[in-house]
Design an enzyme around this catalytic site. Structure first.
Site, PDB file in Angstrom:
ATOM      1  N   ASP A   8     -42.218  13.757   3.423  1.00 50.05           N
ATOM      2  CA  ASP A   8     -43.042  12.597   3.076  1.00 50.05           C
ATOM      3  C   ASP A   8     -43.947  12.920   1.887  1.00 50.05           C
ATOM      4  OD1 ASP A   8     -43.924   9.995   3.367  1.00 50.05           O
ATOM      5  OD2 ASP A   8     -45.441  10.482   4.877  1.00 50.05           O
ATOM      6  N   ARG A  12     -46.738   9.171  -3.160  1.00 50.53           N
ATOM      7  CA  ARG A  12     -48.104   9.581  -3.516  1.00 50.53           C
ATOM      8  C   ARG A  12     -48.098  10.610  -4.642  1.00 50.53           C
ATOM      9  NH1 ARG A  12     -49.709  10.427   2.612  1.00 50.53           N
ATOM     10  NH2 ARG A  12     -47.485   9.944   2.763  1.00 50.53           N
ATOM     11  N   HIS A  25     -39.292  10.737  -5.860  1.00 57.14           N
ATOM     12  CA  HIS A  25     -38.078  10.938  -5.059  1.00 57.14           C
ATOM     13  C   HIS A  25     -37.148  11.946  -5.740  1.00 57.14           C
ATOM     14  CE1 HIS A  25     -39.373   7.917  -2.343  1.00 57.14           C
ATOM     15  NE2 HIS A  25     -39.192   6.890  -3.157  1.00 57.14           N
ATOM     16  N   SER A  53     -35.160   6.264   6.585  1.00 56.67           N
ATOM     17  CA  SER A  53     -35.245   5.701   7.939  1.00 56.67           C
ATOM     18  C   SER A  53     -34.690   4.279   7.958  1.00 56.67           C
ATOM     19  CB  SER A  53     -36.702   5.698   8.420  1.00 56.67           C
ATOM     20  OG  SER A  53     -37.427   4.665   7.787  1.00 56.67           O
ATOM     21  N   LEU A 119     -25.291  27.626   7.574  1.00 55.67           N
ATOM     22  CA  LEU A 119     -26.321  26.654   7.938  1.00 55.67           C
ATOM     23  C   LEU A 119     -25.694  25.305   8.332  1.00 55.67           C
ATOM     24  CD1 LEU A 119     -29.461  25.871   7.795  1.00 55.67           C
ATOM     25  CD2 LEU A 119     -28.916  24.967   5.519  1.00 55.67           C
ATOM     26  N   ARG A 176     -44.024  18.020   9.055  1.00 57.68           N
ATOM     27  CA  ARG A 176     -44.179  16.792   8.273  1.00 57.68           C
ATOM     28  C   ARG A 176     -45.103  17.099   7.109  1.00 57.68           C
ATOM     29  NH1 ARG A 176     -44.411  10.555   9.719  1.00 57.68           N
ATOM     30  NH2 ARG A 176     -44.785   9.759   7.630  1.00 57.68           N
ATOM     31  N   GLU A 195     -42.251  22.208  18.579  1.00 59.40           N
ATOM     32  CA  GLU A 195     -43.568  22.421  17.987  1.00 59.40           C
ATOM     33  C   GLU A 195     -43.701  21.485  16.788  1.00 59.40           C
ATOM     34  OE1 GLU A 195     -46.107  24.383  18.749  1.00 59.40           O
ATOM     35  OE2 GLU A 195     -45.110  25.134  20.547  1.00 59.40           O
TER      36      GLU A 195
HETATM   37  C1  IPE Z   1     -40.722   8.677   7.205  1.00 60.83           C
HETATM   38  O1  IPE Z   1     -41.566   8.454   6.146  1.00 60.83           O
HETATM   39  C2  IPE Z   1     -39.289   8.536   6.780  1.00 60.83           C
HETATM   40  C3  IPE Z   1     -38.781   9.569   5.887  1.00 60.83           C
HETATM   41  C4  IPE Z   1     -39.408  10.630   5.509  1.00 60.83           C
HETATM   42  C5  IPE Z   1     -37.434   9.357   5.426  1.00 60.83           C
HETATM   43  P1  IPE Z   1     -42.224   7.028   5.862  1.00 60.83           P
HETATM   44  O2  IPE Z   1     -43.127   7.217   4.713  1.00 60.83           O
HETATM   45  O3  IPE Z   1     -41.177   6.006   5.724  1.00 60.83           O
HETATM   46  O4  IPE Z   1     -43.008   6.755   7.222  1.00 60.83           O
HETATM   47  P2  IPE Z   1     -44.369   5.993   7.447  1.00 60.83           P
HETATM   48  O5  IPE Z   1     -44.205   4.647   6.808  1.00 60.83           O
HETATM   49  O6  IPE Z   1     -45.431   6.794   6.790  1.00 60.83           O
HETATM   50  O7  IPE Z   1     -44.532   5.955   8.931  1.00 60.83           O
HETATM   51  C1  IPE Z   2     -40.807  10.053   1.533  1.00 67.20           C
HETATM   52  O1  IPE Z   2     -41.786   9.757   0.603  1.00 67.20           O
HETATM   53  C2  IPE Z   2     -39.443   9.585   1.084  1.00 67.20           C
HETATM   54  C3  IPE Z   2     -38.883   8.493   1.888  1.00 67.20           C
HETATM   55  C4  IPE Z   2     -39.462   7.928   2.908  1.00 67.20           C
HETATM   56  C5  IPE Z   2     -37.569   7.998   1.509  1.00 67.20           C
HETATM   57  P1  IPE Z   2     -42.533   8.358   0.552  1.00 67.20           P
HETATM   58  O2  IPE Z   2     -41.797   7.497  -0.421  1.00 67.20           O
HETATM   59  O3  IPE Z   2     -42.697   7.792   1.908  1.00 67.20           O
HETATM   60  O4  IPE Z   2     -43.923   8.780  -0.059  1.00 67.20           O
HETATM   61  P2  IPE Z   2     -45.340   8.145   0.286  1.00 67.20           P
HETATM   62  O5  IPE Z   2     -45.532   8.271   1.761  1.00 67.20           O
HETATM   63  O6  IPE Z   2     -45.302   6.724  -0.162  1.00 67.20           O
HETATM   64  O7  IPE Z   2     -46.294   8.976  -0.489  1.00 67.20           O
HETATM   65 MG    MG Z   3     -44.215   7.939   3.276  1.00 70.44          MG
END
Ligand code: IPE
Ligand code: IPE
Ligand code: MG
Length: 240
Positions: A8, A12, A25, A53, A119, A176, A195
């Site tokens: 995640d 940001r 990304h 997701s 792996l 995470r 964990e």
């Molecule tokens: C979770 O991240 C899904 C992935 C990392 C693919 P999100 O950014 O989509 O989840 P929320 O919205 O913070 O719960």
């Molecule tokens: C995780 O990063 C990638 C996916 C969910 C596909 P985000 O795109 O959710 O990044 P933030 O949470 O907006 O920073």
């Molecule tokens: Mg996110």
């Protein structure tokens, strides 16, 4: 050990640099390559990455499109590398809504790496834990209707065999990135005793060095699986 990562913070990372989210990304995808490479050296036998997701379709169309473009590129560019590095790739999730050319690349990669025994790389794409549990429930109900199984046969062990992660061990550790302390529908069945580790680092800044530090820190955690048995934890702790 089995390590799961909720990657995640790509958005940001990009916004902080006044860049389009797609740049985050892209940079995140290059981190994937790095982490996949180091896993065998760190005793990680299974790596599960949360890539997209079932809820992520609700993002802006251009962002979904840029993610799909990235998956397409990853599958094309990393195909040979994954085959040659003895990685066994398994996709978790429902592939039905994904573009057909991507799905055919996914199938090709799974087939080409099926007999690899290095792996195991699970890529969760259009995945959510609830969706997986519902798909399993439907399949079990349908097998019951076809008299393949009896109600009495349904237990933990049987349920596991219907999951996308069938015949795999459950994750020992879930990391995470980017500071939010939630699961966001990742591997709900499988993480019963995993964990959890949360780091502030955004995924595009996550290094193999930080991974090594986290594994080092977490190997001292004790898991007793509901018991109080101190010996239990020794057989269940993971080694780095
Ligand atoms: C979770 O991240 C899904 C992935 C990392 C693919 P999100 O950014 O989509 O989840 P929320 O919205 O913070 O719960
Ligand atoms: C995780 O990063 C990638 C996916 C969910 C596909 P985000 O795109 O959710 O990044 P933030 O949470 O907006 O920073
Ligand atoms: Mg996110």
């Amino acid at each position: 050990m089995h390590l799961g990562i909720i990657m995640d913070g790509n958005g940001r990372w990009a916004v902080q640099r006044r860049l389009p989210r797609a740049f985050g990304h892209k940079r995140g995808a290059s981190r994937v390559t790095e982490i996949v490479k180091i896993c065998p050296d760190l005793n990680v036998k299974t790596l599960t990455l949360y890539a997209f997701s079932t809820e992520n379709w609700q993002r802006a169309a251009h962002e979904v499109a840029s993610l799909m473009k990235l998956f397409r590129g990853y599958l094309q560019n990393k195909f040979l590398e994954l085959v040659e590095n003895n990685v066994k790739v398994v996709f978790l999730g429902n592939s039905k809504p994904i573009d057909r050319d991507i799905v055919s690349q996914m199938k090709k990669l799974e087939k080409a790496t099926r007999n690899n025994d290095g792996l195991t790389l699970n890529i969760a794409l259009n995945y959510s834990g609830r969706d997986e549990i519902i798909r399993v429930s439907k399949k079990i109900a349908s097998d019951h209707k076809s008299e393949i199984l009896k109600i009495e046969d349904i237990n933990d062990n049987l349920f596991q065999k219907y999951l996308d992660t069938k015949n795999q061990t459950d994750p020992d550790l879930i990391i995470r990135t980017a500071g939010n302390q939630r699961i966001s529908n990742f591997l709900l069945w499988q993480i019963a005793y995993s964990e959890l580790y949360f780091t502030e680092t955004n995924w595009p800044d996550f290094t193999t060095k930080e991974l090594v530090q986290i594994l080092e820190e977490c190997k001292h955690r004790e898991r007793t699986y509901g018991t109080t048995d101190k010996n239990e934890k020794l057989s269940n702790s993971f080694e780095v």
